[in-house]
Write a protein that holds these residues in place. Sequence first.
Motif, PDB file in Angstrom:
ATOM      1  N   SER A 352       5.050 -14.348 -34.008  1.00 23.99           N
ATOM      2  CA  SER A 352       4.387 -13.509 -33.012  1.00 23.99           C
ATOM      3  C   SER A 352       4.415 -14.185 -31.648  1.00 23.99           C
ATOM      4  N   SER A 353       4.407 -13.374 -30.607  1.00 21.91           N
ATOM      5  CA  SER A 353       4.360 -13.918 -29.242  1.00 21.91           C
ATOM      6  C   SER A 353       3.100 -14.752 -29.050  1.00 21.91           C
ATOM      7  N   LYS A 354       2.025 -14.336 -29.714  1.00 23.74           N
ATOM      8  CA  LYS A 354       0.773 -15.085 -29.612  1.00 23.74           C
ATOM      9  C   LYS A 354       0.950 -16.503 -30.139  1.00 23.74           C
ATOM     10  N   ASN A 355       1.635 -16.639 -31.288  1.00 27.11           N
ATOM     11  CA  ASN A 355       1.836 -17.975 -31.855  1.00 27.11           C
ATOM     12  C   ASN A 355       2.787 -18.810 -31.005  1.00 27.11           C
ATOM     13  N   ILE A 356       3.793 -18.156 -30.394  1.00 30.54           N
ATOM     14  CA  ILE A 356       4.679 -18.888 -29.489  1.00 30.54           C
ATOM     15  C   ILE A 356       3.873 -19.432 -28.313  1.00 30.54           C
ATOM     16  N   SER A 357       2.993 -18.592 -27.756  1.00 32.74           N
ATOM     17  CA  SER A 357       2.163 -19.022 -26.628  1.00 32.74           C
ATOM     18  C   SER A 357       1.211 -20.131 -27.034  1.00 32.74           C
ATOM     19  N   ARG A 358       0.635 -20.012 -28.243  1.00 28.94           N
ATOM     20  CA  ARG A 358      -0.265 -21.073 -28.728  1.00 28.94           C
ATOM     21  C   ARG A 358       0.491 -22.371 -28.919  1.00 28.94           C
ATOM     22  N   PHE A 359       1.739 -22.269 -29.391  1.00 26.93           N
ATOM     23  CA  PHE A 359       2.540 -23.461 -29.589  1.00 26.93           C
ATOM     24  C   PHE A 359       2.829 -24.148 -28.249  1.00 26.93           C
ATOM     25  N   ILE A 360       3.097 -23.343 -27.229  1.00 30.19           N
ATOM     26  CA  ILE A 360       3.321 -23.905 -25.893  1.00 30.19           C
ATOM     27  C   ILE A 360       2.049 -24.590 -25.395  1.00 30.19           C
ATOM     28  N   ASN A 361       0.881 -23.967 -25.661  1.00 27.17           N
ATOM     29  CA  ASN A 361      -0.389 -24.599 -25.282  1.00 27.17           C
ATOM     30  C   ASN A 361      -0.567 -25.935 -26.001  1.00 27.17           C
ATOM     31  N   PHE A 362      -0.175 -25.965 -27.276  1.00 29.17           N
ATOM     32  CA  PHE A 362      -0.258 -27.211 -28.050  1.00 29.17           C
ATOM     33  C   PHE A 362       0.584 -28.306 -27.388  1.00 29.17           C
ATOM     34  N   GLN A 364       1.424 -28.504 -24.258  1.00 27.28           N
ATOM     35  CA  GLN A 364       0.803 -28.881 -22.990  1.00 27.28           C
ATOM     36  C   GLN A 364      -0.389 -29.799 -23.208  1.00 27.28           C
ATOM     37  N   VAL A 365      -1.220 -29.461 -24.201  1.00 27.22           N
ATOM     38  CA  VAL A 365      -2.390 -30.293 -24.511  1.00 27.22           C
ATOM     39  C   VAL A 365      -1.965 -31.718 -24.830  1.00 27.22           C
ATOM     40  N   ASN A 366      -0.839 -31.864 -25.508  1.00 22.41           N
ATOM     41  CA  ASN A 366      -0.353 -33.185 -25.909  1.00 22.41           C
ATOM     42  C   ASN A 366       0.575 -33.826 -24.872  1.00 22.41           C
ATOM     43  N   ASP A 367       0.631 -33.196 -23.663  1.00 23.55           N
ATOM     44  CA  ASP A 367       1.477 -33.732 -22.583  1.00 23.55           C
ATOM     45  C   ASP A 367       2.928 -33.923 -23.039  1.00 23.55           C
ATOM     46  N   PHE A 368       3.383 -33.053 -23.940  1.00 24.43           N
ATOM     47  CA  PHE A 368       4.760 -33.070 -24.443  1.00 24.43           C
ATOM     48  C   PHE A 368       5.118 -34.386 -25.145  1.00 24.43           C
ATOM     49  N   ARG A 369       4.100 -35.069 -25.658  1.00 22.99           N
ATOM     50  CA  ARG A 369       4.376 -36.263 -26.459  1.00 22.99           C
ATOM     51  C   ARG A 369       4.933 -35.843 -27.818  1.00 22.99           C
ATOM     52  N   PRO A 370       5.719 -36.709 -28.467  1.00 24.14           N
ATOM     53  CA  PRO A 370       6.165 -36.412 -29.833  1.00 24.14           C
ATOM     54  C   PRO A 370       4.960 -36.178 -30.746  1.00 24.14           C
ATOM     55  N   GLN A 398      16.969 -24.867 -32.269  1.00 22.92           N
ATOM     56  CA  GLN A 398      17.146 -25.962 -31.307  1.00 22.92           C
ATOM     57  C   GLN A 398      16.094 -25.919 -30.195  1.00 22.92           C
ATOM     58  N   SER A 399      14.933 -25.303 -30.521  1.00 20.90           N
ATOM     59  CA  SER A 399      13.812 -25.321 -29.582  1.00 20.90           C
ATOM     60  C   SER A 399      13.042 -26.631 -29.704  1.00 20.90           C
ATOM     61  N   LEU A 400      13.188 -27.294 -30.845  1.00 19.86           N
ATOM     62  CA  LEU A 400      12.605 -28.620 -31.077  1.00 19.86           C
ATOM     63  C   LEU A 400      13.720 -29.568 -31.470  1.00 19.86           C
ATOM     64  N   GLN A 401      13.438 -30.840 -31.321  1.00 23.25           N
ATOM     65  CA  GLN A 401      14.365 -31.856 -31.807  1.00 23.25           C
ATOM     66  C   GLN A 401      13.573 -32.996 -32.430  1.00 23.25           C
ATOM     67  N   VAL A 402      14.183 -33.695 -33.373  1.00 22.51           N
ATOM     68  CA  VAL A 402      13.526 -34.830 -34.028  1.00 22.51           C
ATOM     69  C   VAL A 402      13.477 -35.996 -33.046  1.00 22.51           C
ATOM     70  N   ALA A 403      12.269 -36.560 -32.880  1.00 22.99           N
ATOM     71  CA  ALA A 403      12.085 -37.642 -31.904  1.00 22.99           C
ATOM     72  C   ALA A 403      12.038 -39.014 -32.556  1.00 22.99           C
ATOM     73  N   GLY A 404      11.946 -39.053 -33.887  1.00 22.48           N
ATOM     74  CA  GLY A 404      11.872 -40.340 -34.585  1.00 22.48           C
ATOM     75  C   GLY A 404      10.886 -40.275 -35.725  1.00 22.48           C
ATOM     76  N   GLU A 405      10.411 -41.434 -36.140  1.00 19.15           N
ATOM     77  CA  GLU A 405       9.450 -41.524 -37.238  1.00 19.15           C
ATOM     78  C   GLU A 405       8.297 -42.417 -36.816  1.00 19.15           C
ATOM     79  N   ALA A 420       9.622 -31.222 -27.826  1.00 16.23           N
ATOM     80  CA  ALA A 420      10.103 -29.940 -27.327  1.00 16.23           C
ATOM     81  C   ALA A 420      11.479 -30.072 -26.702  1.00 16.23           C
ATOM     82  N   GLY A 421      12.292 -29.036 -26.909  1.00 18.46           N
ATOM     83  CA  GLY A 421      13.576 -28.964 -26.236  1.00 18.46           C
ATOM     84  C   GLY A 421      13.409 -28.387 -24.835  1.00 18.46           C
ATOM     85  N   SER A 422      14.491 -28.279 -24.104  1.00 15.53           N
ATOM     86  CA  SER A 422      14.435 -27.849 -22.704  1.00 15.53           C
ATOM     87  C   SER A 422      13.910 -26.422 -22.555  1.00 15.53           C
TER      88      SER A 422
END
Length: 434
Positions: A352-362, A364-370, A398-405, A420-422
């Motif tokens: 859902s668009s709502k979940n996509i928007s919530r994911f983007i908020n997530f 942002q809250v985490n400052d795009f940290r892994p 390819q909206s996400l990528q693996v950043a490590g472990e 997050a991807g670009s």
Amino acid sequence: MLTIGVVGSQQFIAEISKYYGHYPTYKLISYTYTSPRELNTLIERAVKECNFLLFSGIIPYHYAKKQLDQYPIGSSYLSFNENMVALSLLAIHYHHSFKLSEMSIDLPRKRFLEGVLNEAGITEDADYVKEYPWIYDFQEERQLSIEDFVEFHSVLYEQKKTAFALTSIHAVYDKLQAKGIPSMFMVQSVPTLMEGLEKATTLAKLNQSKNSQVAAVCFNSNRNDQLEHFAKALQAKVTPSDSGLQMVLSNRGVLQTLILNQKLADLLNDTTNDFEKTAVGIGYGYTVKEAETHAITAFDFAEKNRSKLDLAVYLLDEEKKLTGPLFQNEEQYSLKNEDPVVKKLSAELKMSSKNISRFINFLQVNDFRPFSSQELADYFSISRRSAERMIKKLLDQQSLQVAGEEQPYDQGRPRSLYQAGSMLKGLSENKNGS
């Protein structure tokens, strides 16, 4: 300085308070109970002293949820996870050498135990398991009976069917210990405690940001005495706006408290009792101008519906979500044009668009940290497996990528981290700029 209240049993508080020093910019206050039934008094104190509440688990949160809904205070709880089950079984095996068939176990969902056994390749079954999955349904008016769980473990032990009890409920553990029944409370690992505190500090900052927003209220009255009466009740002030309407300016926290406690309708009725039909617009915003603009838009909607209602109240928030009429059969609408890229991504991922928007908020809250799948699960209040399915969809696109472990404090298996991807970063920037 933000104040976070930590609510839990004496045993939980003793463990988590060791890590308060990791957060010197926050004031952390402990609220201890011996039974979840004592929570009402604790919450009454805590909401006056704190900006945010962190609960030791789903049970105290469930008991407090109805009371918390009356206040504009944020809250979260430590999630139950497979790691707790795995560490507990390891501790029992190492220190006591009991088999699964010799134990009685209670936990929120049996699948947590089944998941650990399957992943570890253990074929032995647990014969005596009591679960309480309904606890996650916050719409259900149901109380958890401590006595039922104590009886469950006690009867099995007295009948010599079991030799040990593993419980996920502190109050049950205390009663089993008092009865002399060999028992253990499920292990809450250091990473679990630290993640709970980290989540609480992040959400506390977000909650403060929302409650400190400007709230503007306008209604179809030019009588200064009425406006002053209403403003005084809100400890606010009356100010003219560019639109020619009189505005009462307050903050979101005050308005939310009045709405949640169902006092705003009475206050508005008292203020406008000389009018047969009244239209009221409420706007939230990060600036006075934004709040006033939103209040005027909400007022226009209220005016259109004034003929149908004695009191037509509409609210437009900082995300341009319109709610109304308040105190009636209210509905919510979005007045913001949705990003076409969000719609496209929603269709491709079947999310859902709502979940996509919530994911983007997530993000942002985490400052795009892994982040890990467990962090995403906690944010969405879903299971880790559901979070992993969401992550897989985003990885496939390819909206996400693996950043490590990440090795969680040298305990357990390494956890995959994602970033997050670009495309998602671009969506976030568009969202902030809208």
